[in-house]
Design a protein around this motif. Sequence first.
Motif, PDB file in Angstrom:
ATOM      1  N   PHE A 147       0.880  -1.164   0.000  1.00  0.00           N
ATOM      2  CA  PHE A 147       0.000   0.000   0.000  1.00  0.00           C
ATOM      3  C   PHE A 147       0.915   1.210   0.000  1.00  0.00           C
ATOM      4  O   PHE A 147       2.137   1.065  -0.065  1.00  0.00           O
ATOM      5  N   GLY A 148       0.353   2.407   0.045  1.00  0.00           N
ATOM      6  CA  GLY A 148       1.190   3.604  -0.052  1.00  0.00           C
ATOM      7  C   GLY A 148       0.920   4.601   1.047  1.00  0.00           C
ATOM      8  O   GLY A 148      -0.139   4.600   1.673  1.00  0.00           O
ATOM      9  N   MET A 149       1.894   5.458   1.263  1.00  0.00           N
ATOM     10  CA  MET A 149       1.774   6.587   2.187  1.00  0.00           C
ATOM     11  C   MET A 149       2.254   7.830   1.452  1.00  0.00           C
ATOM     12  O   MET A 149       3.285   7.809   0.772  1.00  0.00           O
ATOM     13  N   ILE A 150       1.492   8.908   1.600  1.00  0.00           N
ATOM     14  CA  ILE A 150       1.840  10.185   0.984  1.00  0.00           C
ATOM     15  C   ILE A 150       1.860  11.234   2.075  1.00  0.00           C
ATOM     16  O   ILE A 150       0.952  11.301   2.905  1.00  0.00           O
ATOM     17  N   GLU A 151       2.886  12.055   2.054  1.00  0.00           N
ATOM     18  CA  GLU A 151       2.940  13.195   2.965  1.00  0.00           C
ATOM     19  C   GLU A 151       2.954  14.463   2.123  1.00  0.00           C
ATOM     20  O   GLU A 151       3.804  14.636   1.243  1.00  0.00           O
ATOM     21  N   LEU A 152       1.971  15.322   2.390  1.00  0.00           N
ATOM     22  CA  LEU A 152       1.898  16.594   1.679  1.00  0.00           C
ATOM     23  C   LEU A 152       2.518  17.664   2.558  1.00  0.00           C
ATOM     24  O   LEU A 152       2.050  17.926   3.661  1.00  0.00           O
ATOM     25  N   GLY A 153       3.582  18.247   2.080  1.00  0.00           N
ATOM     26  CA  GLY A 153       4.278  19.328   2.771  1.00  0.00           C
ATOM     27  C   GLY A 153       4.749  20.306   1.715  1.00  0.00           C
ATOM     28  O   GLY A 153       4.041  20.551   0.736  1.00  0.00           O
ATOM     29  N   PRO A 154       5.964  20.817   1.859  1.00  0.00           N
ATOM     30  CA  PRO A 154       6.497  21.685   0.800  1.00  0.00           C
ATOM     31  C   PRO A 154       6.561  20.965  -0.548  1.00  0.00           C
ATOM     32  O   PRO A 154       6.473  21.574  -1.599  1.00  0.00           O
ATOM     33  N   LYS A 155       6.690  19.636  -0.492  1.00  0.00           N
ATOM     34  CA  LYS A 155       6.667  18.779  -1.680  1.00  0.00           C
ATOM     35  C   LYS A 155       5.763  17.585  -1.384  1.00  0.00           C
ATOM     36  O   LYS A 155       5.417  17.330  -0.238  1.00  0.00           O
ATOM     37  N   ILE A 156       5.439  16.844  -2.417  1.00  0.00           N
ATOM     38  CA  ILE A 156       4.720  15.589  -2.233  1.00  0.00           C
ATOM     39  C   ILE A 156       5.752  14.499  -2.020  1.00  0.00           C
ATOM     40  O   ILE A 156       6.617  14.282  -2.868  1.00  0.00           O
ATOM     41  N   ALA A 157       5.659  13.818  -0.885  1.00  0.00           N
ATOM     42  CA  ALA A 157       6.539  12.683  -0.604  1.00  0.00           C
ATOM     43  C   ALA A 157       5.670  11.429  -0.585  1.00  0.00           C
ATOM     44  O   ALA A 157       4.739  11.334   0.214  1.00  0.00           O
ATOM     45  N   ALA A 158       5.947  10.495  -1.470  1.00  0.00           N
ATOM     46  CA  ALA A 158       5.168   9.262  -1.559  1.00  0.00           C
ATOM     47  C   ALA A 158       6.101   8.068  -1.451  1.00  0.00           C
ATOM     48  O   ALA A 158       7.224   8.094  -1.960  1.00  0.00           O
ATOM     49  N   LYS A 159       5.609   7.025  -0.776  1.00  0.00           N
ATOM     50  CA  LYS A 159       6.409   5.799  -0.669  1.00  0.00           C
ATOM     51  C   LYS A 159       5.486   4.597  -0.580  1.00  0.00           C
ATOM     52  O   LYS A 159       4.312   4.713  -0.212  1.00  0.00           O
ATOM     53  N   HIS A 160       6.034   3.457  -0.924  1.00  0.00           N
ATOM     54  CA  HIS A 160       5.325   2.188  -0.815  1.00  0.00           C
ATOM     55  C   HIS A 160       5.677   1.547   0.520  1.00  0.00           C
ATOM     56  O   HIS A 160       6.811   1.635   0.976  1.00  0.00           O
ATOM     57  N   ILE A 161       4.700   0.872   1.097  1.00  0.00           N
ATOM     58  CA  ILE A 161       4.897   0.067   2.288  1.00  0.00           C
ATOM     59  C   ILE A 161       4.702  -1.385   1.837  1.00  0.00           C
ATOM     60  O   ILE A 161       3.606  -1.749   1.386  1.00  0.00           O
TER      61      ILE A 161
END
Length: 166
Positions: A147-161
């Motif tokens: 599945f995935g996790m996204i962090e919205l901050g100054p940039k979009i950071a996305a990663k797979h778990i």
Amino acid sequence: MLIGVTSDTHIPTRAIHLPSKLVKGLRGVDLIIHAGDWDHIQVYDQLKQLAPVKGVYGSNDDESIRKHFDKKIILSLGDYNIGVIHGDGGKRKDTIERCIQSFATERVDMIIFGHTHLPYYARHAHTLLFNPGSPTNKKKGQKNYSFGMIELGPKIAAKHIFFKGN
């Protein structure tokens, strides 16, 4: 903002319930995005116990899902526009081409899609394309569910778990 992303849960056709690794991973997120092929509305009911849920229907979803979700949505989250689509349809283009074309006339910073069950992360021009894979139905040759996790901050950071099993 922290967003959990899943797709292709296929419950109850591929699994009886949401994997505990997925449920544990989604605890504490601000939003859950599902990119279709839920297979049963109970998946939505279970996910909304963890966080607000947005999503689209997929190619295997029946009317019980389709009456709650659209085929394609754009979420405005902070400074970002995130397109969500399952990615199915037609044999002339591959899934990635279909997803890009589906949002060609709109400004999106990211496209979340499913359908292939294959984790995917790549840029196309200025758009990030992200497929979380499947937490219940990995494809032949894949070692892990995901599945995935996204962090919205100054940039979009996305990663797979990635995880082995329940």
